[in-house]
Scaffold this motif. Structure first.
Motif, PDB file in Angstrom:
ATOM      1  N   ALA A  42      -1.116  42.221  -3.347  1.00 59.60           N
ATOM      2  CA  ALA A  42      -2.236  41.839  -4.210  1.00 59.60           C
ATOM      3  C   ALA A  42      -3.084  43.056  -4.581  1.00 59.60           C
ATOM      4  O   ALA A  42      -4.149  42.904  -5.167  1.00 59.60           O
ATOM      5  N   THR A  52      -8.847  45.498  -4.164  1.00 54.85           N
ATOM      6  CA  THR A  52      -8.556  44.190  -3.606  1.00 54.85           C
ATOM      7  C   THR A  52      -8.780  44.252  -2.093  1.00 54.85           C
ATOM      8  O   THR A  52      -8.292  45.170  -1.431  1.00 54.85           O
ATOM      9  N   GLN A  93     -13.183  35.899  -4.893  1.00 51.23           N
ATOM     10  CA  GLN A  93     -12.083  35.030  -5.308  1.00 51.23           C
ATOM     11  C   GLN A  93     -11.807  35.105  -6.812  1.00 51.23           C
ATOM     12  O   GLN A  93     -11.642  34.092  -7.480  1.00 51.23           O
ATOM     13  N   HIS A 119      -8.157  36.279  -4.048  1.00 54.08           N
ATOM     14  CA  HIS A 119      -8.496  37.594  -3.504  1.00 54.08           C
ATOM     15  C   HIS A 119      -9.832  38.067  -4.049  1.00 54.08           C
ATOM     16  O   HIS A 119     -10.149  37.864  -5.221  1.00 54.08           O
TER      17      HIS A 119
END
Length: 189
Positions: free
Chosen positions: A40, A135, A158, A167
């Motif tokens: 991510a 992230t 988020q 994330h």
């Protein structure tokens, strides 16, 4: 008592920085692909092709900067900056990223060297602020940015859905000019 043979000191890998060119596109794309497909760290869903990476290198290299790090002849990382936001008032602010190959040796100084050179280039081109998004969690990246003078300016909660989870994105910022901003700056080049 037997004599110990002299030892040769270990060689320190040599990191070389240079401006990226479209010829680096395939290597940059290959380095970046695992971040896109398996982490991510990047919010992209599909790894860009070499052709797309060449387009990005040309665009960001011309307007901001795109640098690569070679370690003993192999491309092991890159750092670049591009526009922060499209509206004219943001034109003196850049958004930066740095990527090291997941299999590249760590603690070589390549990441710090890439970023320091990128920041110098941006300042020389007239940019005044640089912002990055990280992230969370990513302690290594946060530590690198802090070491280079970035400060945390907020967390976007988020905001990214990837790999089946939401994330958070930490925003960090660094001034490229000492002191107060002053009057109207020259246009960045």
């Amino acid at each position: 008592m037997p004599k110990t043979p002299p030892t040769t000191p270990p060689t320190t890998p040599q990191v070389t920085l240079r401006d990226a060119s479209p010829a680096d596109a395939a290597a940059c794309a290959a380095l970046y692909a695992p971040y896109v497909s398996g982490t991510a760290v990047s919010f992209e869903d599909v790894p860009p092709s070499g052709t797309e990476m060449a387009r990005r290198i040309e665009a960001y290299g011309a307007s901001h900067a795109w640098l690569v790090a070679d370690l003993d002849g192999a491309l092991v990382g890159y750092a670049y900056a591009g526009p922060y936001r499209p509206r004219p008032a943001y034109r003196w602010t850049a958004e930066s990223s740095v990527y090291l190959g997941l299999d590249a040796p760590r603690r070589t100084g390549a990441g710090r060297a890439l970023y320091a050179a990128l920041l110098e280039r941006l300042a020389a081109r007239g940019y005044r602020q640089v912002i990055t998004g990280i992230t969370l969690p990513n302690d290594a990246s946060v530590g690198l940015h802090r070491a280079l003078g970035f400060v945390e300016v907020g967390v976007e909660r988020q905001v990214g859905w990837k790999l089946g989870a939401w994330h958070d994105l930490l925003r960090m910022q660094r001034s490229l000019v000492p002191g107060a901003p002053g009057g109207a700056p020259a246009e960045p080049c």
